[in-house]
Design an enzyme around this catalytic site. Structure first.
Site, PDB file in Angstrom:
ATOM      1  NE  ARG A 171      19.193 -57.331  -5.043  1.00  0.00           N
ATOM      2  CZ  ARG A 171      19.155 -56.182  -5.683  1.00  0.00           C
ATOM      3  NH1 ARG A 171      18.007 -55.708  -6.112  1.00  0.00           N
ATOM      4  NH2 ARG A 171      20.254 -55.484  -5.917  1.00  0.00           N
ATOM      5  NE  ARG A 175      27.181 -62.724  -1.684  1.00  0.00           N
ATOM      6  CZ  ARG A 175      28.123 -61.842  -1.913  1.00  0.00           C
ATOM      7  NH1 ARG A 175      29.327 -62.008  -1.371  1.00  0.00           N
ATOM      8  NH2 ARG A 175      27.886 -60.785  -2.679  1.00  0.00           N
ATOM      9  NE  ARG A 249      22.489 -39.179   7.824  1.00  0.00           N
ATOM     10  CZ  ARG A 249      22.668 -38.709   9.047  1.00  0.00           C
ATOM     11  NH1 ARG A 249      21.985 -37.639   9.445  1.00  0.00           N
ATOM     12  NH2 ARG A 249      23.527 -39.254   9.867  1.00  0.00           N
ATOM     13  NE  ARG A 279      32.374 -46.184   4.038  1.00  0.00           N
ATOM     14  CZ  ARG A 279      32.179 -46.436   2.747  1.00  0.00           C
ATOM     15  NH1 ARG A 279      32.151 -47.679   2.316  1.00  0.00           N
ATOM     16  NH2 ARG A 279      32.013 -45.441   1.887  1.00  0.00           N
ATOM     17  CD  GLU A 300      32.063 -42.943   4.730  1.00  0.00           C
ATOM     18  OE1 GLU A 300      30.857 -43.179   4.509  1.00  0.00           O
ATOM     19  OE2 GLU A 300      32.991 -43.372   4.008  1.00  0.00           O
ATOM     20  CE1 TYR A 348      23.987 -44.710  -3.142  1.00  0.00           C
ATOM     21  CE2 TYR A 348      23.547 -46.613  -4.542  1.00  0.00           C
ATOM     22  CZ  TYR A 348      24.415 -45.879  -3.750  1.00  0.00           C
ATOM     23  OH  TYR A 348      25.709 -46.287  -3.587  1.00  0.00           O
ATOM     24  CG  ASP A 350      25.593 -48.548  -7.381  1.00  0.00           C
ATOM     25  OD1 ASP A 350      25.901 -47.880  -6.373  1.00  0.00           O
ATOM     26  OD2 ASP A 350      25.066 -49.679  -7.307  1.00  0.00           O
TER      27      ASP A 350
END
Length: 366
Positions: A171, A175, A249, A279, A300, A348, A350
């Site tokens: 997705r 916005r 990774r 980042r 990072e 993956y 969360d």
């Protein structure tokens, strides 16, 4: 009383331990010198700031049961992650929102105008995206893709986005309003005293015995002495890489300290391909309820996972899935060993996914 062995003390293993310890003996093996896996937090010696040692973790979920469960072990403080991205010397808000679009294209679009404009930029010739790049081009067009996805993705994954599956970008978070909350989940926060406190409380039952600095190998354990083994490490490592290594990774960090406030925000992405790091995260901004005169921030970097590295993100390329299927056939032959968590299932997940899955699995053994 039943006896269980748990390999790994991240959320997957710790939830299982907490749930089963009331009526069972738990033995936990952890190869690091601390509990908590990649969610481990600690006070920085130079600044006193509570740092996320293995990278930022913002708890966000739409699962009320998980939200209520985790708050048994901490005071969860409300926190909104507002990520910025630097591209060609300009700072933009992420995810791409109405402000990002207007700033990037030097426009003053209304939501409807912006939506129509982005639709005009999308590549209508792409019907079924075959890779990451086609998925992005189909929805936002070339300019926004090049600015916010191409360079960052190439650094993050170490390959051309055309080599990555479209599923990575399921997705596109675009916005057409000014909402710059990075997450869409209704429940978001960070534990007031850090994540380590959660694990300490989860694993405090006297029926739990923890062995730190103990690396698991199949030769180390007599599984017959346990009613069930719960394994949360890399699935390929469990089988001693007999079918080959799965692709991951990993990330590593370059630490810096200074006075005051370095970047004014918790996370800023660097989208230009020429910038070597992906980042910078400045950890004092993850605890705005605290005050610190100094600051600590981390650049990072992303790279391929080598033998001694900590695997972070499963790549799940075609060759990886083929190898995984072979390991899955071996797993099916081991009913007394449960594989759970991101590494053991090679997908993956969360934090809230891991916790929900572990709670569900634990119910089967109560």
């Amino acid at each position: 009383m039943k006896k269980y062995l748990i390999i790994g003390s991240g959320f997957a293993g710790s939830v299982i331990a907490e749930q089963l310890s009331k009526d069972s003996l738990i033995e936990m093996w952890e190869e690091r010198n601390h509990i908590g896996g990649n969610c481990y937090t600690e006070r920085d010696e130079d600044t006193g700031i509570n740092i996320h040692k293995y990278g930022p973790h913002i708890f966000n979920t739409d699962n009320v049961n998980v939200w209520n469960y985790i708050q048994q072990f901490c005071q969860m403080m409300s926190y909104v992650n507002r990520v910025k991205s630097i591209y060609r010397g300009q700072v933009y808000s992420l995810p791409i929102n109405l402000h990002t679009i207007n700033q990037f294209f030097n426009k003053t679009f209304s939501p409807t105008q912006a939506k129509e404009f982005i639709q005009s930029l999308s590549d209508a010739t792409i019907d079924s995206p075959k890779n990451f790049e086609e998925q992005a081009l189909k929805f936002i067009g070339k300019d926004l893709y090049q600015a916010f996805f191409y360079g960052y993705t190439k650094k993050q994954w170490g390959c051309e986005p055309t080599e990555l599956p479209a599923s990575i970008l399921k997705r596109l978070p675009v916005r057409f309003n000014y909402n710059d909350n990075y997450y869409t989940m209704p429940l978001q926060g960070i534990p007031k005293n850090g994540y380590t406190e959660i694990f300490e409380k989860m694993l405090s039952h006297p029926n739990i015995t923890i062995h730190l600095n103990k690396r698991f190998t199949t030769n180390d354990a007599d599984f017959s002495t346990y009613d069930q083994v719960f394994y949360t490490g890399p699935v390929d490592a469990f089988f001693e890489y007999k079918f080959g290594r799965l692709g991951y990774r990993t990330v590593f960090f370059e630490k810096h300290t200074s006075e005051g406030d370095f970047q004014g925000n918790a996370v800023i992405n660097y989208a230009d391909e020429e910038t070597p790091f992906t980042r910078i995260h400045e950890h004092k901004h993850f605890t705005p309820w605290e005050e610190h005169e100094k600051t600590v921030y981390f650049k990072e970097f992303s790279k391929e996972t080598e033998v001694e590295d900590i695997p972070y993100y499963p790549k799940r390329l075609t060759n990886d899935i083929e190898i995984l299927e072979k390991y899955q056939e071996e797993i099916n032959k081991l009913p007394k060993i449960t594989f759970l968590g991101r590494l053991a299932t090679y997908r993956y997940m969360d934090m809230h996914h891991v916790i929900a899955n572990a709670l569900e699995i634990a119910q089967k053994f109560k």
